[in-house]
Enzyme design. Structure first.
Site, PDB file in Angstrom:
ATOM      1  N   ASP A  93      50.690  40.110  40.637  1.00 42.68           N
ATOM      2  CA  ASP A  93      49.521  39.792  41.644  1.00 42.68           C
ATOM      3  C   ASP A  93      48.517  38.282  40.945  1.00 42.68           C
ATOM      4  O   ASP A  93      47.270  38.286  40.848  1.00 42.68           O
ATOM      5  CB  ASP A  93      48.605  40.884  41.922  1.00 42.68           C
ATOM      6  CG  ASP A  93      47.258  40.907  42.501  1.00 42.68           C
ATOM      7  OD1 ASP A  93      47.629  40.610  43.236  1.00 42.68           O
ATOM      8  OD2 ASP A  93      46.418  42.001  42.077  1.00 42.68           O
ATOM      9  N   GLN A 108      34.918  45.783  40.984  1.00 43.41           N
ATOM     10  CA  GLN A 108      35.517  44.402  42.307  1.00 43.41           C
ATOM     11  C   GLN A 108      34.479  44.012  42.017  1.00 43.41           C
ATOM     12  O   GLN A 108      33.122  43.196  41.976  1.00 43.41           O
ATOM     13  CB  GLN A 108      34.708  45.930  43.662  1.00 43.41           C
ATOM     14  CG  GLN A 108      35.846  46.508  44.093  1.00 43.41           C
ATOM     15  CD  GLN A 108      36.497  47.766  43.561  1.00 43.41           C
ATOM     16  OE1 GLN A 108      35.834  48.338  42.106  1.00 43.41           O
ATOM     17  NE2 GLN A 108      38.068  47.537  43.134  1.00 43.41           N
ATOM     18  N   GLY A 109      34.731  43.125  42.617  1.00 44.40           N
ATOM     19  CA  GLY A 109      34.896  41.055  43.195  1.00 44.40           C
ATOM     20  C   GLY A 109      34.894  40.234  41.254  1.00 44.40           C
ATOM     21  O   GLY A 109      34.833  38.740  41.226  1.00 44.40           O
ATOM     22  N   ASP A 110      35.761  41.202  40.528  1.00 45.52           N
ATOM     23  CA  ASP A 110      35.984  40.742  39.381  1.00 45.52           C
ATOM     24  C   ASP A 110      37.621  39.949  39.378  1.00 45.52           C
ATOM     25  O   ASP A 110      38.656  39.147  38.704  1.00 45.52           O
ATOM     26  CB  ASP A 110      36.150  41.254  38.297  1.00 45.52           C
ATOM     27  CG  ASP A 110      34.645  41.715  37.874  1.00 45.52           C
ATOM     28  OD1 ASP A 110      34.131  40.125  37.703  1.00 45.52           O
ATOM     29  OD2 ASP A 110      34.313  42.469  37.328  1.00 45.52           O
ATOM     30  N   HIS A 138      46.122  39.454  45.650  1.00 46.79           N
ATOM     31  CA  HIS A 138      45.464  40.503  46.123  1.00 46.79           C
ATOM     32  C   HIS A 138      44.323  38.906  47.095  1.00 46.79           C
ATOM     33  O   HIS A 138      43.695  39.772  47.602  1.00 46.79           O
ATOM     34  CB  HIS A 138      45.523  42.197  45.786  1.00 46.79           C
ATOM     35  CG  HIS A 138      44.360  41.753  45.162  1.00 46.79           C
ATOM     36  ND1 HIS A 138      44.782  41.584  43.796  1.00 46.79           N
ATOM     37  CD2 HIS A 138      42.449  41.838  45.618  1.00 46.79           C
ATOM     38  CE1 HIS A 138      43.008  41.683  43.093  1.00 46.79           C
ATOM     39  NE2 HIS A 138      42.680  41.741  44.031  1.00 46.79           N
TER      40      HIS A 138
HETATM   41  N1  ARG Z   1      40.323  44.741  42.720  1.00 44.66           N
HETATM   42  C1  ARG Z   1      38.959  44.106  42.167  1.00 44.66           C
HETATM   43  C2  ARG Z   1      38.772  43.440  43.151  1.00 44.66           C
HETATM   44  O1  ARG Z   1      39.256  43.286  44.390  1.00 44.66           O
HETATM   45  C3  ARG Z   1      39.746  44.514  41.526  1.00 44.66           C
HETATM   46  C4  ARG Z   1      39.349  46.009  40.172  1.00 44.66           C
HETATM   47  C5  ARG Z   1      38.984  45.962  38.727  1.00 44.66           C
HETATM   48  N2  ARG Z   1      39.247  47.398  38.390  1.00 44.66           N
HETATM   49  C6  ARG Z   1      38.379  47.762  37.279  1.00 44.66           C
HETATM   50  N3  ARG Z   1      38.015  49.247  37.150  1.00 44.66           N
HETATM   51  N4  ARG Z   1      39.012  46.937  36.207  1.00 44.66           N
HETATM   52  O2  ARG Z   1      37.969  42.914  42.622  1.00 44.66           O
END
Ligand code: ARG
Length: 506
Positions: free
Chosen positions: A139, A240-242, A81
């Site tokens: 993913d 988010q960002g990880d 993604h």
């Molecule tokens: N989808 C998120 C991103 O694009 C990462 C989300 C990870 N979330 C979590 N609760 N571990 O960076």
């Protein structure tokens, strides 16, 4: 509507307005945790395989999109993604398409998002063929970078029994990245990490049960290709960002394995909602196959052509190329190098020249000398002509003085066989030399004898393998070290080395 798993997008470094999808605004979630979430700044030199995906042309902080992982000099893994165009902000933007490689850079070899390290262009993007946007299955995406990174690399978890045990439930894994330190919070310019316990499939599956959605987004756990990690009490998580960044575990021998990449979660660090990661044991062979030719395209054509240029001195014919590409589909990448290195073409060039150096000068060739004579041979100059040059060289004169025919015969016997010639041998060569064959003829013939080839076989193999791949000869220490490993291991070590990658895109 934007997807919940939207890639992080920082609209302004100051405000850090994240393009967090609407789905995430679940009322009733606990107050945001501070800190990756719940982690610490990574100590200097640790988790060096952690990389970042940055939008080309943008600053490192405002263009920061995702995490990534360095697997080798030329290959980086991220989330599927992360290479999708969710934000409609690329020049050729088509919402939902894969982003063109020319719009992305990878930042490696630094723990600071804002300074240091290497910002490298992405040459090609290979999303997993089974990546499913709707379900987040598979993913993952591989990125081939245009220039080699010097960052630490991490081995992907293998599929043997002992390897598979490394991501068992209960194991504490480390996730690292520059992602937000709380849900909807700011990113971190210093690399952070946090330890998270891997949960059982039953636990993950009851949190993210079949049909579970968040504002219309499917958040299902699929054990075949996902794992989840994080304390059930919440407080520690990726955020988010990880996404696309590493989930790593330390094996009993202290070496690290990449067991997962950040994929999704409900909010961040919430009780009963561990982070969900791609389970890399499900993609080990796809990763291995895609990156197997190192700096070259996985289709194998450039890789095969390179080996012909290096070991045969020309491009492969179409049929040679087709035969090897087909062979390499189901055999080790090293095979073509093993075969060409041992071929009469390479032995009759680099091997022959190496034996001449040793027989004439009692030393191994230096890089520029071997390079020169290899090219001469490819240019059509014969072994005897080359050997004549050696026996007439200033190095030969400086080493032995001006030798009479008789003394020359003795010298070459000594150099090659460590003994004086028997009387038959002496008469034979003295007569031939007196009748006018060049001295190089004798040097070539004795250095090419089966006795001398046997004696020098190991060193010649090591020198011509390294020279073939790196265009540099090994040091004495490198020769000794290479004697302890198999030819296959030697070839694989050289072709995956920094130097090898540097030859083509350093
Ligand atoms: N989808 C998120 C991103 O694009 C990462 C989300 C990870 N979330 C979590 N609760 N571990 O960076």
């Amino acid at each position: 509507m934007r997807r919940r798993i939207l890639t992080l997008f920082v609209a302004s470094a100051a405000v850090a307005a994240l393009a967090v999808p609407a789905a995430a605004q679940d009322a009733g979630s606990p107050p945001p945790q501070t800190q990756i979430v719940g982690g610490s700044i990574a100590p200097a030199g640790s988790y060096g395989w952690t990389a970042a995906l940055i939008r080309r042309g943008a600053s490192r902080t405002s263009g920061f999109r995702c995490g990534a992982v360095v697997l080798s000099r030329s290959w980086v893994l991220t989330a599927g993604h992360c290479v999708l165009d969710y934000d409609d902000d690329y020049p050729d933007s088509v919402y939902g398409n894969y982003v063109a490689p020319s719009f992305l850079d990878v930042l490696t070899s630094t723990q600071s998002l804002s300074s240091g390290g290497q910002r490298l262009q992405v040459a090609a993007i290979y999303p997993h063929p089974s990546y499913n946007i709707a379900t987040s299955d598979y993913d993952v995406a591989l990125l081939r970078i245009a220039r080699p990174t010097s960052a630490a690399e991490i081995a992907v978890i293998g599929t043997s029994g002992s390897e598979k045990a490394l991501d068992d439930p209960g194991t504490t894994a480390i996730v690292s990245g520059w992602g937000t330190t709380s849900y909807r919070g700011p990113i971190s310019t210093s690399l952070r990490y946090v330890g998270v316990p891997i949960q059982s499939d039953a636990t993950c599956g009851s949190s993210y049960y079949p049909g579970f959605t968040d504002n219309g987004e499917l958040l299902e756990y699929h054990a075949s290709n996902m794992l989840c990690a994080g304390p059930m009490g919440g407080g520690r998580d990726s955020c988010q960002g990880d996404s696309g960044g590493p989930l790593a575990v330390q094996a009993p021998d202290t070496s690290w394995r990449l067991v997962g990449t950040v994929s999704f979660g409900l909010g961040c660090a919430q009780p009963n909602y561990p982070g969900v990661y791609q389970r890399l044991t499900a993609t080990t062979s796809w990763i291995g196959n895609t990156r197997r030719f190192g700096p070259f395209n996985p289709d194998g054509l450039a890789y095969v052509a390179r080996q012909y240029l290096d070991f045969v001195g020309r491009n492969p014919t179409p049929s040679e190329a087709a035969t090897w590409i087909n062979h390499l589909r189901s055999n080790p990448a090293a095979d073509i190098i093993t075969s060409l290195q041992a071929s009469s073409a390479w032995d009759g060039n680099a091997g022959m020249n190496t034996r001449l150096y040793r027989a004439a000068f009692l030393r191994n060739p230096d890089t520029s000398g071997l390079d020169f004579w290899v090219r001469q041979r490819w240019g059509g100059r014969g072994p005897v002509s080359i050997a004549n040059h050696f026996t007439a060289s200033s190095e030969f004169k400086a080493k032995y003085g001006s030798l009479s025919t008789n003394d020359f015969v003795t010298r070459i016997y000594q150099n090659v066989f460590n003994r004086d010639p028997d009387s038959g041998g002496r008469t034979y060569w003295v007569n031939k030399l007196n009748r006018g064959i060049g001295r190089g003829q004798m040097l070539y013939e004795l250095s090419n004898s089966s006795e001398y080839r046997r004696k020098t076989d190991t060193s010649v193999r090591i020198i011509t393998t390294r020279f073939g791949l790196l265009r540099t000869v090994p040091s004495a220490g490198e020769i000794t070290a290479s004697e302890a490993i198999s030819q296959r291991t030697l070839i694989d070590t050289l072709r995956t080395s920094q130097r090898y990658a540097n030859r083509f895109n350093g």
